[in-house]
Design a protein around this motif. Structure first.
Motif, PDB file in Angstrom:
ATOM      1  N   TYR A  81      -0.638 -33.842  -6.133  1.00 29.83           N
ATOM      2  CA  TYR A  81      -0.758 -32.466  -6.252  1.00 29.83           C
ATOM      3  C   TYR A  81      -0.385 -31.791  -7.901  1.00 29.83           C
ATOM      4  O   TYR A  81      -0.777 -30.767  -8.153  1.00 29.83           O
ATOM      5  CB  TYR A  81      -0.272 -31.720  -5.332  1.00 29.83           C
ATOM      6  CG  TYR A  81      -1.171 -31.793  -3.909  1.00 29.83           C
ATOM      7  CD1 TYR A  81      -1.699 -30.638  -3.352  1.00 29.83           C
ATOM      8  CD2 TYR A  81      -1.022 -32.847  -3.027  1.00 29.83           C
ATOM      9  CE1 TYR A  81      -2.390 -30.540  -2.385  1.00 29.83           C
ATOM     10  CE2 TYR A  81      -1.613 -32.970  -1.751  1.00 29.83           C
ATOM     11  CZ  TYR A  81      -2.605 -31.891  -1.479  1.00 29.83           C
ATOM     12  OH  TYR A  81      -3.268 -31.815  -0.339  1.00 29.83           O
ATOM     13  N   LEU A  82       0.389 -32.771  -8.189  1.00 30.37           N
ATOM     14  CA  LEU A  82       0.580 -32.749  -9.692  1.00 30.37           C
ATOM     15  C   LEU A  82       0.240 -33.905 -10.331  1.00 30.37           C
ATOM     16  O   LEU A  82       0.531 -35.097  -9.921  1.00 30.37           O
ATOM     17  CB  LEU A  82       2.380 -32.241  -9.652  1.00 30.37           C
ATOM     18  CG  LEU A  82       2.694 -30.933  -9.340  1.00 30.37           C
ATOM     19  CD1 LEU A  82       4.344 -30.729  -9.580  1.00 30.37           C
ATOM     20  CD2 LEU A  82       2.133 -29.659 -10.292  1.00 30.37           C
ATOM     21  N   LYS A 114      -6.092 -24.152  -6.107  1.00 29.00           N
ATOM     22  CA  LYS A 114      -6.282 -23.373  -5.345  1.00 29.00           C
ATOM     23  C   LYS A 114      -5.750 -23.938  -3.803  1.00 29.00           C
ATOM     24  O   LYS A 114      -5.279 -22.942  -3.150  1.00 29.00           O
ATOM     25  CB  LYS A 114      -7.858 -23.463  -4.829  1.00 29.00           C
ATOM     26  CG  LYS A 114      -8.350 -22.482  -3.570  1.00 29.00           C
ATOM     27  CD  LYS A 114      -9.943 -22.761  -3.426  1.00 29.00           C
ATOM     28  CE  LYS A 114     -10.339 -22.125  -2.038  1.00 29.00           C
ATOM     29  NZ  LYS A 114     -11.770 -21.964  -1.824  1.00 29.00           N
ATOM     30  N   ALA A 115      -5.499 -24.985  -3.569  1.00 31.17           N
ATOM     31  CA  ALA A 115      -4.839 -25.223  -2.448  1.00 31.17           C
ATOM     32  C   ALA A 115      -3.432 -25.020  -2.512  1.00 31.17           C
ATOM     33  O   ALA A 115      -2.702 -24.423  -1.511  1.00 31.17           O
ATOM     34  CB  ALA A 115      -5.084 -26.954  -2.086  1.00 31.17           C
ATOM     35  N   MET A 116      -2.591 -25.146  -3.589  1.00 33.93           N
ATOM     36  CA  MET A 116      -1.303 -24.578  -3.669  1.00 33.93           C
ATOM     37  C   MET A 116      -1.061 -23.395  -3.768  1.00 33.93           C
ATOM     38  O   MET A 116      -0.168 -22.768  -3.215  1.00 33.93           O
ATOM     39  CB  MET A 116      -0.879 -25.235  -5.063  1.00 33.93           C
ATOM     40  CG  MET A 116      -0.600 -26.717  -5.002  1.00 33.93           C
ATOM     41  SD  MET A 116       0.495 -27.688  -3.623  1.00 33.93           S
ATOM     42  CE  MET A 116       1.990 -26.862  -4.113  1.00 33.93           C
ATOM     43  N   TYR A 135      -2.013 -15.247  -5.264  1.00 35.40           N
ATOM     44  CA  TYR A 135      -3.070 -14.744  -4.471  1.00 35.40           C
ATOM     45  C   TYR A 135      -4.338 -14.932  -5.042  1.00 35.40           C
ATOM     46  O   TYR A 135      -5.236 -15.160  -4.279  1.00 35.40           O
ATOM     47  CB  TYR A 135      -2.565 -13.241  -4.504  1.00 35.40           C
ATOM     48  CG  TYR A 135      -3.764 -12.249  -3.560  1.00 35.40           C
ATOM     49  CD1 TYR A 135      -4.440 -12.607  -2.445  1.00 35.40           C
ATOM     50  CD2 TYR A 135      -4.175 -10.914  -4.118  1.00 35.40           C
ATOM     51  CE1 TYR A 135      -5.396 -11.976  -1.752  1.00 35.40           C
ATOM     52  CE2 TYR A 135      -5.052 -10.079  -3.466  1.00 35.40           C
ATOM     53  CZ  TYR A 135      -5.759 -10.645  -2.236  1.00 35.40           C
ATOM     54  OH  TYR A 135      -6.757  -9.747  -1.604  1.00 35.40           O
ATOM     55  N   PHE A 136      -4.648 -14.629  -6.516  1.00 36.30           N
ATOM     56  CA  PHE A 136      -5.754 -15.029  -7.043  1.00 36.30           C
ATOM     57  C   PHE A 136      -6.077 -16.436  -6.919  1.00 36.30           C
ATOM     58  O   PHE A 136      -7.484 -16.868  -6.541  1.00 36.30           O
ATOM     59  CB  PHE A 136      -5.883 -14.556  -8.496  1.00 36.30           C
ATOM     60  CG  PHE A 136      -5.856 -12.878  -8.454  1.00 36.30           C
ATOM     61  CD1 PHE A 136      -6.082 -12.108  -7.398  1.00 36.30           C
ATOM     62  CD2 PHE A 136      -5.904 -12.385  -9.876  1.00 36.30           C
ATOM     63  CE1 PHE A 136      -6.096 -10.515  -7.614  1.00 36.30           C
ATOM     64  CE2 PHE A 136      -5.722 -11.049  -9.949  1.00 36.30           C
ATOM     65  CZ  PHE A 136      -6.104 -10.058  -8.919  1.00 36.30           C
ATOM     66  N   GLY A 164      -9.350 -19.250  -5.044  1.00 37.16           N
ATOM     67  CA  GLY A 164     -10.267 -20.087  -6.019  1.00 37.16           C
ATOM     68  C   GLY A 164     -10.469 -19.508  -7.292  1.00 37.16           C
ATOM     69  O   GLY A 164     -11.197 -20.073  -8.068  1.00 37.16           O
ATOM     70  N   LEU A 165      -9.884 -18.628  -7.689  1.00 41.51           N
ATOM     71  CA  LEU A 165      -9.842 -18.093  -9.080  1.00 41.51           C
ATOM     72  C   LEU A 165      -8.817 -18.772 -10.133  1.00 41.51           C
ATOM     73  O   LEU A 165      -8.141 -19.512  -9.578  1.00 41.51           O
ATOM     74  CB  LEU A 165      -9.446 -16.550  -8.906  1.00 41.51           C
ATOM     75  CG  LEU A 165     -10.382 -15.687  -8.434  1.00 41.51           C
ATOM     76  CD1 LEU A 165     -10.072 -14.159  -8.318  1.00 41.51           C
ATOM     77  CD2 LEU A 165     -11.915 -15.840  -8.800  1.00 41.51           C
ATOM     78  N   GLU A 166      -9.189 -18.588 -11.339  1.00 38.96           N
ATOM     79  CA  GLU A 166      -8.014 -19.030 -12.474  1.00 38.96           C
ATOM     80  C   GLU A 166      -7.436 -18.080 -13.330  1.00 38.96           C
ATOM     81  O   GLU A 166      -7.772 -17.597 -14.464  1.00 38.96           O
ATOM     82  CB  GLU A 166      -9.066 -20.021 -13.287  1.00 38.96           C
ATOM     83  CG  GLU A 166      -9.582 -21.152 -12.635  1.00 38.96           C
ATOM     84  CD  GLU A 166      -9.980 -22.249 -13.516  1.00 38.96           C
ATOM     85  OE1 GLU A 166      -9.400 -23.096 -14.152  1.00 38.96           O
ATOM     86  OE2 GLU A 166     -11.221 -22.275 -13.814  1.00 38.96           O
TER      87      GLU A 166
END
Length: 224
Positions: A46-47, A69-71, A136-137, A141-143
């Protein structure tokens, strides 16, 4: 998952910050009782290691958008005591950013902040507001980019959705402080700094927002 249930996760404010761990810690014991959260997230993918500097300092980051996104979703559930953004009425953030107005954005952000567990995750300052909005963003799924560096300074938060490029400038209003004055400060900062002026997006949207620490919501906003 069992580890995350029995160990305290770092605050969601840590989501976008630079993460480091010593090489000796990372390569040491993998016992669940002694493993650090950063060590676990690195060993499980995950990292990922971005660089090793100064001999023993390992710099870490998320390997891809899927993991980001998952984190982000994980941290949002921590903020909301196990609920998702959709369960508190803050689910369609991508649609709002893609199609709707700054006022609609404020309304959906206020739904999120109204549902946050303030005992565990108090909103103390601008950094808290910025960090909680970022996860939140990201969970949608946003960056989002926090404190994005430009020639004129660092914007609070930027995010691109389809042909829209949002730039958000946050201020907080404490007891006895004038929220209208805070709003003007944010507006002037957006105007003077020229954040996003070099953006290639068709629609650049700059919004100044004032969050009331007492009322726990955004009480002023203005599109610049």
């Amino acid at each position: 998952m069992e580890y995350l249930k029995s160990h305290a996760m770092r605050s969601p404010e840590e989501y976008g910050r630079e993460k480091t761990i010593s090489l000796s810690t990372l390569s040491g014991s993998s016992d669940a009782d002694t493993l650090s959260d950063l060590g676990l997230l690195t060993q499980t993918g995950y990292l990922t290691i971005k660089a090793v500097k100064y001999g023993d300092t390992v710099y870490l980051d998320y390997p891809n958008l899927e993991v980001k996104k998952a984190m982000g979703q994980l941290y949002v559930e921590h903020l909301l005591t196990g609920r998702s953004a959709g369960q508190v009425g803050a689910g369609p953030i991508v649609q709002v950013l893609s199609e709707e107005s700054a006022e609609a954005l404020v309304h959906i952000l206020n739904r999120l902040f109204a549902a946050i567990d303030y005992q565990r995750y108090p909103v103390r300052d601008e950094a808290s507001v910025r960090a909680f909005t970022q996860v939140y963003f990201a969970g949608a799924g946003l960056e989002p980019k926090v404190e994005h560096h430009t020639a004129h300074g660092r914007s609070d938060l930027e995010v691109k959705v389809n042909n829209r490029h949002w730039i958000l400038e946050f201020k907080v209003s404490r007891d006895q402080e004038n929220p209208d004055q805070k709003l003007e400060e944010a507006v002037e900062q957006l105007k003077l700094k020229g954040y996003g002026d070099d953006s290639s997006s068709e629609n650049l949207i700059k919004v100044a927002l004032v969050f009331s620490l007492e009322e726990r919501k955004f009480i002023r906003w203005k599109e610049v």
